[in-house]
Write an enzyme that holds these catalytic residues in place. Structure first.
Site, PDB file in Angstrom:
ATOM      1  N   HIS A 115      -3.948   4.936   4.634  1.00 25.96           N
ATOM      2  CA  HIS A 115      -4.566   3.883   4.404  1.00 25.96           C
ATOM      3  C   HIS A 115      -3.689   2.806   4.593  1.00 25.96           C
ATOM      4  O   HIS A 115      -4.551   1.736   5.052  1.00 25.96           O
ATOM      5  CB  HIS A 115      -4.651   4.208   2.549  1.00 25.96           C
ATOM      6  CG  HIS A 115      -5.495   3.084   2.037  1.00 25.96           C
ATOM      7  ND1 HIS A 115      -5.201   2.056   1.234  1.00 25.96           N
ATOM      8  CD2 HIS A 115      -6.899   2.962   1.924  1.00 25.96           C
ATOM      9  CE1 HIS A 115      -6.161   1.158   0.810  1.00 25.96           C
ATOM     10  NE2 HIS A 115      -7.051   1.690   1.307  1.00 25.96           N
ATOM     11  N   ASP A 141       0.846  -1.241  -0.077  1.00 21.68           N
ATOM     12  CA  ASP A 141      -0.043  -0.122   0.212  1.00 21.68           C
ATOM     13  C   ASP A 141       0.949   1.155   0.094  1.00 21.68           C
ATOM     14  O   ASP A 141       1.955   1.180  -0.635  1.00 21.68           O
ATOM     15  CB  ASP A 141      -0.931  -0.051   1.359  1.00 21.68           C
ATOM     16  CG  ASP A 141      -2.187   0.620   0.885  1.00 21.68           C
ATOM     17  OD1 ASP A 141      -2.235   1.946   0.895  1.00 21.68           O
ATOM     18  OD2 ASP A 141      -3.374   0.070   0.753  1.00 21.68           O
ATOM     19  N   SER A 164     -11.679  -1.760   0.845  1.00 23.34           N
ATOM     20  CA  SER A 164     -10.299  -1.788   1.490  1.00 23.34           C
ATOM     21  C   SER A 164     -10.143  -2.610   2.804  1.00 23.34           C
ATOM     22  O   SER A 164      -9.217  -3.549   3.039  1.00 23.34           O
ATOM     23  CB  SER A 164      -9.824  -0.389   1.799  1.00 23.34           C
ATOM     24  OG  SER A 164      -9.283   0.539   0.627  1.00 23.34           O
TER      25      SER A 164
END
Ligand SMILES: *[C@@H]1O[C@H](CO)[C@@H](O)[C@H](O)[C@H]1NC(C)=O
Ligand SMILES: *[C@@H]1O[C@H](CO)[C@@H](O)[C@H](O)[C@H]1NC(C)=O
Length: 541
Positions: free
Chosen positions: A181, A142, A349
């Site tokens: 994230h 990520d 996600s």
């Protein structure tokens, strides 16, 4: 013959080549075998390339720059390099592209811990059975991870981590709201409960692979990251992909696709890496994950998401490649944030991270499980009763739906079954090439008695590919929608695409398969709508 198809292809490709002559960087990827780095650089120079750097995860693959411009078309040049060099096994021009994170903004309601999500995925019950994913390694690919976070630092292992943005430093994101994230996904997998709660696999070793966070990616960076330490990393958790705008149809380029395939087959010392993918957040844009070549992929495992009421979340994307679902679609799930804070995440996600944690529990219960065993276990342990939706049933008695696959993940049942699971036999395949009609005879496919996946590879010529729908019916009468219409997608053609279905899982493949390709739009000329199916493959045992 396919004359109109040919014309369409040319019309599509010529402008791209013309443009790229002006805008390309002249960056190439090349595999140069049977020599050391010094000699590889020499060979590169002899052919007009300067090696910029060697890839991290491959001993013989280099990124190179063209030393001088040549008059000849670039495709001729590539061909010539391949034909005349014995050491250059593979050479590919690199194009730039972008990938997008799959977390929708969610700011309603109270924070909830992952083990309290409803409908229940039985996470706490799996912990109580004695599992926390210790001795299992999960890498979050990520935008980096705040590896010093009080809930992540003892799980974090530099050995299985790398920064593909800055090279050489710890894979920590630059601090901003847009770069939480990876840290959020990592928390759902392996938080240790000091501050923000427990991750699903809180005993797991955490790898942080920083790939997002640079403006543009290319096939070399992506493939390198997804092949990183493939014998040490069990699960790659991926919560991003091509844009979920209902218009995009992108797939992994050749090097990345080979890296994913190679990992799924040979990684983990032959047991196969598990590539967990988020199915996408484009539901409200009319998007469908069949048009995402990372989800619609023979070698990845994808998950949908349902909300607390038990129905698929509105933003969730479905398609025939989705294997199961995770809950929490409408919840703000508490997890780690940057600079030692706690934060919340939701969406597709979160589903990939939670699914990675649950699979990690199963791998602790039985480390011998192959990537395919994991899929069998998910199919047979997921709970369809937990999802309020009209399921279809295949002839093996399995309930399925494109939004949620075989139902909601059930961690407790999964670890219990995993502990005593009899490993499946090596995979067999049956295939047909160059299909000429919609009726495909697999009567002589004796080697497979239970189907795993069905993969159809082909091209569609159509002025508006979003109007095309593909249905596949098995000899047992099960129907799976391989391609759904996408109302806003008015682009032409879909070329060399893999359509993947898990809906025939457990069925016997023998007999006549029926393929239907339909267009919603009445076209004036029949030649405007052509279909060319290159291969139809069935995998199974
Ligand atoms: C995970 O479980 C093992 C026992 O199987 C234990 O030794 C370890 O401390 C646990 N890890 C965490 C982070 O709770
Ligand atoms: C499946 O889900 C339903 C509804 O949430 C639940 O009542 C049932 O106990 C679950 N089954 C298993 C095996 O966990």
């Amino acid at each position: 013959m396919n004359n109109s198809c040919l014309i369409l292809f040319l019309a599509l490709f010529i402008p791209i080549f013309v443009c790229s002559e002006d805008s390309e960087d002249g960056i190439f990827l090349a595999r140069i075998t049977s020599v050391d780095e010094h000699d590889a650089r020499k060979i590169g120079r002899r052919h007009g390339f300067e090696a910029v750097r060697k890839l991290q995860s491959f001993s013989d693959v280099y990124i190179g720059r063209r030393l001088r411009r040549r008059k000849r078309g670039i495709e001729d040049e590539i061909l010539a390099e391949m034909i005349f060099s014995e050491q250059i096994q593979f050479i590919e021009k690199l194009y730039r592209f972008r990938r997008f994170k799959r977390a929708p903004m969610m700011n309603n309601g109270a924070l909830i811990h992952v083990w309290n999500l409803t409908p229940s995925m039985m996470i706490r019950e799996a912990w109580e059975a004695g599992y926390n994913a210790s001795r299992v390694t999960v890498a979050v690919v990520d935008d980096g991870v705040d590896v010093g976070h009080v809930d992540l630092r003892s799980a974090f292992s530099p050995r299985v981590s790398f920064d593909f943005v800055k090279f050489g430093s710890l894979p920590i994101p630059t601090i901003s709201k847009e770069t939480q994230h990876g840290t959020q996904c990592a928390g759902l997998v392996s938080m240790e409960g000091n501050q923000c709660g427990l991750g699903v696999g809180h005993g797991a070793t955490l790898g942080a692979i920083r790939l997002l966070g640079q403006d543009e990616l290319n096939d070399a960076l992506e493939g390198d990251a997804l092949a990183f330490e493939k014998d040490l990393i069990d699960i790659y958790s991926v919560s991003w992909g091509p844009k979920d705008d209902g218009l995009t149809a992108e797939k992994p380029a050749k090097f990345t696709q080979d890296a994913i395939k190679n990992g799924a087959v040979f990684g983990r010392n032959g047991k196969g890496n598990i590539f967990v993918w988020a199915s996408g957040n484009g539901g409200e844009n009319g998007d469908n994950c069949a048009l995402d070549g990372y989800v619609s992929n023979e070698y990845t495992i994808s998950f949908g998401v349902i909300s607390s009421s038990g129905v698929p979340s509105a933003y969730a994307e479905g398609c025939s490649a989705v294997l199961a679902a995770v809950s929490g679609g409408d919840s703000m799930i508490q997890t780690t944030g940057l600079e030692s804070t706690c934060s919340s995440i939701s969406g597709s996600s979160a589903s990939a991270a939670i699914a990675s944690g649950i699979i990690a529990l199963a791998l602790e219960a039985n480390p011998a499980l192959s990537q395919r065993d994991i899929q069998h276990l998910i199919v047979h342990s997921s709970n369809s009763s937990a999802v309020k939706i009209q399921f279809q049933t295949n002839s093996a008695g399995l309930k399925f739906h494109p939004s949620v696959g075989f139902g909601l993940l059930d961690a407790k049942t999964l670890v219990e079954k995993a502990a005593t699971w009899q490993l499946v036999d090596p995979q067999k395949t049956c295939s047909r090439i160059q299909l000429t009609s919609g009726s495909i005879d697999f009567s002589d496919c004796q080697e497979i008695s239970r189907i795993e996946r069905v993969i159809l590879t082909g091209s569609i010529c159509h002025p508006h590919r979003g109007k095309v729908r593909i249905l596949l019916e098995s000899p047992r009468g099960t129907e799976s929608e391989l391609l759904a219409v996408r109302p806003s997608d008015t682009s032409p053609d879909l070329l060399e695409w893999d359509f993947v279905s898990v809906h025939f899982w457990g069925e016997a493949p023998r007999g006549i398969w029926k393929l239907k390709v339909e267009s919603e739009e009445e076209l004036e000329r029949r030649e405007d709508f052509r279909v060319k199916m290159k291969e139809f493959k069935i995998t199974g045992i």
